[in-house]
Design a protein around this motif. Sequence first.
Motif, PDB file in Angstrom:
ATOM      1  N   LEU A 125      46.374  40.653  46.348  1.00 13.18           N
ATOM      2  CA  LEU A 125      44.713  40.224  46.884  1.00 13.18           C
ATOM      3  C   LEU A 125      44.162  38.925  46.462  1.00 13.18           C
ATOM      4  O   LEU A 125      43.681  38.015  46.711  1.00 13.18           O
ATOM      5  CB  LEU A 125      43.771  41.195  47.317  1.00 13.18           C
ATOM      6  N   THR A 126      43.861  38.808  45.423  1.00 16.08           N
ATOM      7  CA  THR A 126      42.835  38.311  43.999  1.00 16.08           C
ATOM      8  C   THR A 126      44.068  36.746  44.377  1.00 16.08           C
ATOM      9  O   THR A 126      45.373  36.631  44.377  1.00 16.08           O
ATOM     10  CB  THR A 126      42.641  39.200  42.712  1.00 16.08           C
ATOM     11  N   SER A 132      35.876  39.485  42.803  1.00 14.47           N
ATOM     12  CA  SER A 132      34.735  40.773  43.701  1.00 14.47           C
ATOM     13  C   SER A 132      34.991  40.238  45.312  1.00 14.47           C
ATOM     14  O   SER A 132      34.422  40.959  46.244  1.00 14.47           O
ATOM     15  CB  SER A 132      33.952  40.830  42.638  1.00 14.47           C
ATOM     16  N   MET A 155      46.405  35.487  42.483  1.00 16.40           N
ATOM     17  CA  MET A 155      46.057  35.579  40.713  1.00 16.40           C
ATOM     18  C   MET A 155      46.187  36.950  40.453  1.00 16.40           C
ATOM     19  O   MET A 155      45.415  37.602  40.814  1.00 16.40           O
ATOM     20  CB  MET A 155      45.076  34.868  40.182  1.00 16.40           C
ATOM     21  N   PHE A 156      46.713  37.348  39.314  1.00 19.06           N
ATOM     22  CA  PHE A 156      46.753  38.153  38.293  1.00 19.06           C
ATOM     23  C   PHE A 156      47.383  39.900  38.802  1.00 19.06           C
ATOM     24  O   PHE A 156      46.189  40.965  38.741  1.00 19.06           O
ATOM     25  CB  PHE A 156      44.897  38.959  38.191  1.00 19.06           C
ATOM     26  N   ILE A 157      48.575  39.392  39.444  1.00 15.40           N
ATOM     27  CA  ILE A 157      49.419  40.318  39.875  1.00 15.40           C
ATOM     28  C   ILE A 157      49.754  41.098  39.242  1.00 15.40           C
ATOM     29  O   ILE A 157      50.813  41.087  37.960  1.00 15.40           O
ATOM     30  CB  ILE A 157      49.537  39.377  41.180  1.00 15.40           C
ATOM     31  N   ILE A 361      37.108  46.051  35.173  1.00 17.01           N
ATOM     32  CA  ILE A 361      37.260  44.647  35.940  1.00 17.01           C
ATOM     33  C   ILE A 361      38.072  44.953  36.958  1.00 17.01           C
ATOM     34  O   ILE A 361      37.895  44.887  38.073  1.00 17.01           O
ATOM     35  CB  ILE A 361      38.376  44.208  34.765  1.00 17.01           C
ATOM     36  N   THR A 365      34.922  45.586  40.139  1.00 19.78           N
ATOM     37  CA  THR A 365      34.763  45.678  38.135  1.00 19.78           C
ATOM     38  C   THR A 365      33.523  46.488  38.426  1.00 19.78           C
ATOM     39  O   THR A 365      33.084  47.815  39.674  1.00 19.78           O
ATOM     40  CB  THR A 365      33.395  44.434  38.471  1.00 19.78           C
TER      41      THR A 365
HETATM   42  C1  LIG Z   1      44.822  43.074  33.642  1.00 18.85           C
HETATM   43  C2  LIG Z   1      45.032  42.742  35.420  1.00 18.85           C
HETATM   44  C3  LIG Z   1      45.700  43.028  36.500  1.00 18.85           C
HETATM   45  C4  LIG Z   1      45.422  43.247  37.807  1.00 18.85           C
HETATM   46  N1  LIG Z   1      46.277  43.189  38.642  1.00 18.85           N
HETATM   47  C5  LIG Z   1      45.878  42.850  40.189  1.00 18.85           C
HETATM   48  C6  LIG Z   1      46.867  43.186  41.588  1.00 18.85           C
HETATM   49  O1  LIG Z   1      48.197  43.581  41.340  1.00 18.85           O
HETATM   50  N2  LIG Z   1      46.238  42.999  42.737  1.00 18.85           N
HETATM   51  C7  LIG Z   1      44.998  41.948  42.719  1.00 18.85           C
HETATM   52  O2  LIG Z   1      45.437  41.534  44.317  1.00 18.85           O
HETATM   53  N3  LIG Z   1      44.183  41.813  41.806  1.00 18.85           N
HETATM   54  C8  LIG Z   1      44.850  42.070  40.607  1.00 18.85           C
HETATM   55  N4  LIG Z   1      43.615  42.475  39.102  1.00 18.85           N
HETATM   56  C9  LIG Z   1      42.379  41.130  40.351  1.00 18.85           C
HETATM   57  C10 LIG Z   1      41.346  42.309  39.820  1.00 18.85           C
HETATM   58  O3  LIG Z   1      41.231  43.019  40.523  1.00 18.85           O
HETATM   59  C11 LIG Z   1      39.984  41.230  39.496  1.00 18.85           C
HETATM   60  O4  LIG Z   1      40.141  40.524  37.944  1.00 18.85           O
HETATM   61  C12 LIG Z   1      38.512  41.804  39.932  1.00 18.85           C
HETATM   62  O5  LIG Z   1      38.849  42.499  41.561  1.00 18.85           O
HETATM   63  C13 LIG Z   1      37.291  40.946  39.485  1.00 18.85           C
HETATM   64  O6  LIG Z   1      37.595  39.652  39.829  1.00 18.85           O
HETATM   65  P1  LIG Z   1      37.210  38.544  39.454  1.00 18.85           P
HETATM   66  O7  LIG Z   1      38.437  38.808  38.538  1.00 18.85           O
HETATM   67  O8  LIG Z   1      37.959  37.541  40.149  1.00 18.85           O
HETATM   68  O9  LIG Z   1      35.882  38.402  38.926  1.00 18.85           O
HETATM   69  P2  LIG Z   1      34.925  37.576  39.347  1.00 18.85           P
HETATM   70  O10 LIG Z   1      34.870  38.371  41.326  1.00 18.85           O
HETATM   71  O11 LIG Z   1      34.635  36.073  39.421  1.00 18.85           O
HETATM   72  O12 LIG Z   1      33.604  38.615  38.813  1.00 18.85           O
HETATM   73  C14 LIG Z   1      33.076  38.088  37.284  1.00 18.85           C
HETATM   74  C15 LIG Z   1      31.603  38.630  37.196  1.00 18.85           C
HETATM   75  O13 LIG Z   1      30.596  38.864  38.374  1.00 18.85           O
HETATM   76  C16 LIG Z   1      30.204  39.997  38.810  1.00 18.85           C
HETATM   77  N5  LIG Z   1      30.146  40.125  39.956  1.00 18.85           N
HETATM   78  C17 LIG Z   1      30.711  39.075  41.138  1.00 18.85           C
HETATM   79  N6  LIG Z   1      30.242  39.353  42.100  1.00 18.85           N
HETATM   80  C18 LIG Z   1      28.895  40.174  42.366  1.00 18.85           C
HETATM   81  C19 LIG Z   1      27.758  40.445  43.047  1.00 18.85           C
HETATM   82  N7  LIG Z   1      28.256  40.114  43.986  1.00 18.85           N
HETATM   83  N8  LIG Z   1      27.257  41.346  42.495  1.00 18.85           N
HETATM   84  C20 LIG Z   1      26.394  41.319  41.038  1.00 18.85           C
HETATM   85  N9  LIG Z   1      28.199  40.761  40.163  1.00 18.85           N
HETATM   86  C21 LIG Z   1      29.065  40.591  40.139  1.00 18.85           C
HETATM   87  C22 LIG Z   1      31.165  40.987  38.323  1.00 18.85           C
HETATM   88  O14 LIG Z   1      31.305  42.488  38.749  1.00 18.85           O
HETATM   89  C23 LIG Z   1      32.283  40.924  37.134  1.00 18.85           C
HETATM   90  O15 LIG Z   1      31.138  40.786  35.846  1.00 18.85           O
HETATM   91  C24 LIG Z   1      43.855  42.166  38.304  1.00 18.85           C
HETATM   92  C25 LIG Z   1      43.312  42.179  37.225  1.00 18.85           C
HETATM   93  C26 LIG Z   1      43.259  41.593  36.333  1.00 18.85           C
HETATM   94  C27 LIG Z   1      43.019  41.206  34.770  1.00 18.85           C
END
Ligand SMILES: Cc1cc2nc3c(=O)[nH]c(=O)nc-3n(C[C@H](O)[C@H](O)[C@H](O)COP(=O)(O)OP(=O)(O)OC[C@H]3O[C@@H](n4cnc5c(N)ncnc54)[C@H](O)[C@@H]3O)c2cc1C
Length: 385
Positions: A125-126, A132, A155-157, A361, A365
Amino acid sequence: MNFELTDEQRQIRQTLTDFAEREIKPHAARWDRDQAFPREVFGQLGSLGFLGVAFPEPYGGAGADTLTQVVVVEGLARYDAGLALACAAHMSLASGHLAGFGSDAQRARYLPDLVAGRKIGAWCLTEPGSGSDAAAMTTRATRKGDNFILNGTKMFITNGGVADVYVVMAVSDPGAARTGISAFIVERGAKGLSTGRKIEKLGLRSSDTAEVILDNVAVPAASLIGEPGAGYAQALKVLEAGRIGIAGWATGIARGAMEEAAAYAKERRQFGQPIASFQAIQWMIADMATRIDAAWLLTGRAAALRDAGKPFAREASAAKLFASETAMWATTKAVQIHGGYGYVTDFPVERYMRDAKLAEIGEGTSEVQRMIIAKSLIKEGYLPA
Ligand SMILES: Cc1cc2nc3c(=O)[nH]c(=O)nc-3n(C[C@H](O)[C@H](O)[C@H](O)COP(=O)(O)OP(=O)(O)OC[C@H]3O[C@@H](n4cnc5c(N)ncnc54)[C@H](O)[C@@H]3O)c2cc1C
């Protein structure tokens, strides 16, 4: 409300504990150090039936309830949160998406191998630019004759570099916003499917995390999961259920850390007595036990609601939020109880602390969980619309 595990769940927990003590605990530090995903152990978990507990019997599963799957994830995270995350993403996300929304033909084709651990699932998905705000994804699915052509980067799959079956969300109708996103099955070996650089992580180093690149990947129209445009709604439902698993996963990390801290406190002597006899240490462990109990009960409530066919989004978010913060808090206290020895790699608690951070996260998050809970409070009139 029933607060007890069934005899079957207790038996599964015991069998899993025996397996983990033998096959996981002695190796977890090495897998972490070498960033090695233990594919063989994953396969063994499948052949022993752990990966299929909550999947339907016709596909090789045991047909048990949501809590039973949580018992498995929690029990694994107690020893190795990286391997447990690989299993959670495989079960709740990839296989769960196929079981929940796939056609009979898709389920029959993919679930038996996934359930048995012969194949690994990844859920994509990501993207680099959308986390988010997942609906802002840019991966495109363009219809061309009998195929869809997928282009984009995920990303981050979790399991991205080791998976055999990928569930990929992509925009099939750019004008339709959230209802223009569809879900597709992509098989390992598809032309144009590759993984990018190895992602080096703070923790969960026994779990494979990769960029998944789709460069003109052609998939047959039969790879579409459900209706065109249903992918985003499906993904939200998958995440909702996945959060119950992640709540259990985080609870398992906290429990593992507490057990390590209590055992260490009984051994370590200062001022002529075991540090476990100091009230300051006992209180930290008492607080850990209380928060772990609360996290487990919130998780059990969300699982029970799901199995009863009732709405559970807010409860799943509350469980995930509380369990994640419990895991981070409890692992930090476990390091504290170990003193200097908690800060070095000779003891497992520093690994637990590094692993726990992802709970706040991944799969939404802690801020996103609070948004979901607040939205429900707005609906109930506690907060202004
Ligand atoms: C080890 C690991 C495994 C993962 N596995 C998968 C997977 O298998 N499949 C997949 O699809 N994804 C996966 N992910 C992705 C994970 O779901 C995302 O990292 C997570 O959803 C957060 O997205 P982001 O990293 O882009 O952070 P961002 O969305 O950029 O957020 C950055 C910061 O801003 C805050 N923020 C964002 N929007 C708002 C808002 N509206 N109000 C207040 N605060 C906000 C967040 O809470 C966070 O603190 C994985 C990530 C990691 C690190």
